[in-house]
Design an enzyme around this catalytic site. Structure first.
Site, short mmCIF file in Angstrom:
data_model
loop_
_atom_site.label_atom_id
_atom_site.label_comp_id
_atom_site.label_asym_id
_atom_site.label_seq_id
_atom_site.Cartn_x
_atom_site.Cartn_y
_atom_site.Cartn_z
CE LYS A 22 -1.80 1.73 3.98
NZ LYS A 22 -1.50 3.17 4.06
CG ASN A 23 2.44 2.71 3.57
OD1 ASN A 23 1.25 2.96 3.37
ND2 ASN A 23 2.95 2.59 4.78
NE ARG A 93 -1.87 13.68 8.08
CZ ARG A 93 -0.68 13.99 7.67
NH1 ARG A 93 0.04 13.15 6.97
NH2 ARG A 93 -0.18 15.18 7.92
CG ASP A 117 -3.89 10.69 11.40
OD1 ASP A 117 -3.36 10.74 12.52
OD2 ASP A 117 -3.28 10.48 10.36
CG ASP A 305 3.13 1.37 9.57
OD1 ASP A 305 2.16 1.81 8.96
OD2 ASP A 305 4.21 2.01 9.68
C1 UD1 Z 1 4.41 6.86 6.36
C2 UD1 Z 1 3.48 5.67 6.23
C3 UD1 Z 1 2.99 5.24 7.59
C4 UD1 Z 1 4.16 4.97 8.52
C5 UD1 Z 1 5.12 6.18 8.54
C6 UD1 Z 1 6.39 5.94 9.35
C7 UD1 Z 1 2.42 5.99 4.07
C8 UD1 Z 1 1.17 6.27 3.33
N1 UD1 Z 1 2.34 6.05 5.41
O1 UD1 Z 1 3.67 7.94 6.90
O2 UD1 Z 1 2.20 4.05 7.44
O3 UD1 Z 1 3.68 4.72 9.81
O4 UD1 Z 1 5.51 6.51 7.20
O5 UD1 Z 1 7.06 4.82 8.88
O6 UD1 Z 1 3.45 5.72 3.49
N2 UD1 Z 1 6.57 14.74 10.64
C9 UD1 Z 1 6.67 16.09 10.91
N3 UD1 Z 1 6.69 16.96 9.86
C10 UD1 Z 1 6.60 16.55 8.57
C11 UD1 Z 1 6.50 15.17 8.31
C12 UD1 Z 1 6.49 14.28 9.36
O7 UD1 Z 1 6.76 16.50 12.06
O8 UD1 Z 1 6.63 17.39 7.65
C13 UD1 Z 1 6.57 13.76 11.77
C14 UD1 Z 1 5.25 13.03 11.87
O9 UD1 Z 1 4.31 13.75 12.60
C15 UD1 Z 1 5.67 11.75 12.56
C16 UD1 Z 1 7.07 11.50 12.00
O10 UD1 Z 1 7.52 12.75 11.50
O11 UD1 Z 1 5.77 11.96 13.94
C17 UD1 Z 1 7.13 10.44 10.92
O12 UD1 Z 1 6.30 10.77 9.84
P1 UD1 Z 1 6.54 10.28 8.36
O13 UD1 Z 1 7.75 9.41 8.27
O14 UD1 Z 1 6.49 11.49 7.47
O15 UD1 Z 1 5.26 9.38 8.08
P2 UD1 Z 1 4.25 9.43 6.86
O16 UD1 Z 1 4.99 9.63 5.58
O17 UD1 Z 1 3.12 10.34 7.18
#
Ligand code: UD1
Length: 416
Positions: A22-23, A93, A117, A305
């Site tokens: 999925k990701n 998202r 979320d 996850d």
């Molecule tokens: C992706 C995955 C999700 C997984 C996560 C971490 C998808 C669709 N989702 O989510 O299933 O759990 O990676 O492996 O691929 N953060 C900030 N600022 C930002 C971006 C992130 O503060 O601009 C923080 C987030 O709040 C979180 C952390 O960084 O605490 C990790 O987020 P991130 O790695 O970006 O996860 P996603 O890409 O949203």
């Protein structure tokens, strides 16, 4: 049919076909905005998130079809409306990942700001800062990000944290930027390496994806391609957790052990036998699992996850395990549901202390999100009586034929 009924089951026996990740596929779908023509993706899971991303691409002007099971054809002529409406971004998202490719190809994008979320707030500041380094500018109005960039130019982007989404958005913009971009402290997840290999096939020049430093030499144009999506390591992890709870012997066909080394090592510590196999991953569990401590980290650490799966396994393991969340605040909502099933779990900030019990007690519960929902089903395999997991639509966002796959290996599970 929004509920899943589960009865105590096991041992589980047989082969589980693991679907595409999925990701990964959601980002590959977004990447198709970078070039006009016909794309063909194989090993695409039949899950709600793919349908929704398809809807988003359709509203932008693409044709998205499923010519055969597992295949997805995406066609467009390069005249897209570079907009992601609130109704779709709010549902998923991950749609924020269209920002990078739209900016790169159209010089502008209008994307709804994603809300929070169930895992707590998920900001996108790092996505925006990274794109700013490449020359983009942003305005915020009426809940939308209005992004502009006359000409993206390669730059060094140092991420404050190896965010998966920020790495992807910057990578997707940098492939068409003028000059060289270096992303430092990049996320290293296998899904990022898959995205880079897709982009390289399209004609991009991406080096180092899968490591902390990614170099992108911008090119003038890209072309559509055919690509097979990597297997879903979280789906594979879910069936391994089910095996750990219910016992038995499984072959996860198509799964990649090298994408989930750390998870496999933890399961080994807990007493499961697990090894790579020419067809995927083989695993066997004959005794009650031993409790371990677990701490989530960016890849190659244990994925956030997997965490609900560990909590579900520890709920009936022998001993006490401490689970620490280092990525997302507040990702412990499902714990209350497990407690309703008789689990002994205490949470304190980012930690959960889980004292294993030999058997849980079936109860009506609700799936709060994709992975936690699947973890409740897993835990229910060792619960006396019947567990009804409500809000099962969350599970359908990320798992293809979840109930059917579980039934095929002998779990007493049905949709109801
Ligand atoms: C992706 C995955 C999700 C997984 C996560 C971490 C998808 C669709 N989702 O989510 O299933 O759990 O990676 O492996 O691929 N953060 C900030 N600022 C930002 C971006 C992130 O503060 O601009 C923080 C987030 O709040 C979180 C952390 O960084 O605490 C990790 O987020 P991130 O790695 O970006 O996860 P996603 O890409 O949203």
């Amino acid at each position: 049919m929004d509920r899943i009924a589960v009865r105590q089951s096991g041992p589980l026996e047989g082969t589980v076909p693991i679907s595409g990740a999925k990701n990964s596929v959601l980002k590959l779908m977004a990447a198709t905005a970078l070039a006009p023509g016909e794309f063909l993706l194989h090993n695409v899971p039949d899950i709600a998130d793919v349908t929704w991303m398809g809807e988003l691409l359709t509203t932008m002007g693409m044709t998205v079809e499923r010519p055969a099971p597992g295949d997805l054809r995406i066609v467009h002529d390069g005249t897209l409306v570079p907009e992601a409406p609130y109704e779709l971004v709010e549902r998923m998202r991950a749609s924020i990942v269209v920002l990078g490719p739209l900016l790169a190809r159209y010089g502008r994008a209008r994307v709804a700001l994603p809300g929070g979320d169930d895992f707590g707030p998920r900001p996108i500041d790092m996505h925006l800062r990274g794109l700013e380094e490449l020359g983009a500018s942003f305005e915020f109005a009426h809940g939308y990000i209005e992004a502009r960039a006359d000409q993206l130019t390669g730059a060094r982007v140092l991420l404050e944290f190896p965010s998966v989404g920020a790495t992807e958005n910057v990578l997707l913009a940098a492939v068409l930027a003028k000059g060289t971009t270096v992303i430092d402290n990049a996320a290293r997840e296998p899904e990022i390496a898959d995205l880079a290999s897709f982009l390289n096939r399209m004609g991009a020049r991406v080096l180092g994806a899968g490591s902390s430093t990614i170099q992108v030499d911008g090119v003038e144009q890209l072309a559509p391609v055919e690509h097979t999506v990597i297997p879903d390591r979280v789906e594979a992890a879910t069936f391994l957790a089910a095996l750990g709870v219910a016992g038995g012997e499984l072959l996860l066909a198509g799964a990649r052990h090298d994408h989930m080394d750390m998870y496999a090592a933890k399961l080994g510590e807990m007493g499961m036998r697990i090894s790579p196999d020419s067809e995927g991953i083989w695993a066997m569990s004959t005794r009650r699992l031993r409790a371990v401590d677990v701490s989530t980290l960016p890849y190659p650490g244990l994925a956030t996850d997997y965490k609900p799966l560990f909590v579900a396994m520890l709920a009936t393991a022998d001993g006490v395990g401490i689970v620490t969340e280092n990525l997302f605040a507040g990702r412990f909502r499902y714990v209350d549901e497990l407690v309703r099933m008789g689990a002994d779990i205490r949470t304190e900030g980012h930690h959960a202390v889980v004292r294993g019990r030999p058997l849980l007690s079936g109860a009506p519960v609700r799936a709060p999100d994709i992975r936690a929902g699947a973890a409740l089903v897993v835990a229910a395999l060792k619960a006396e009586g019947e567990t009804i997991v409500g809000d099962a639509h969350h599970i359908a966002r990320g798992y293809e034929r979840f109930v059917e796959k579980l039934r095929a290996i002998g779990a007493d599970v049905r949709a109801c």
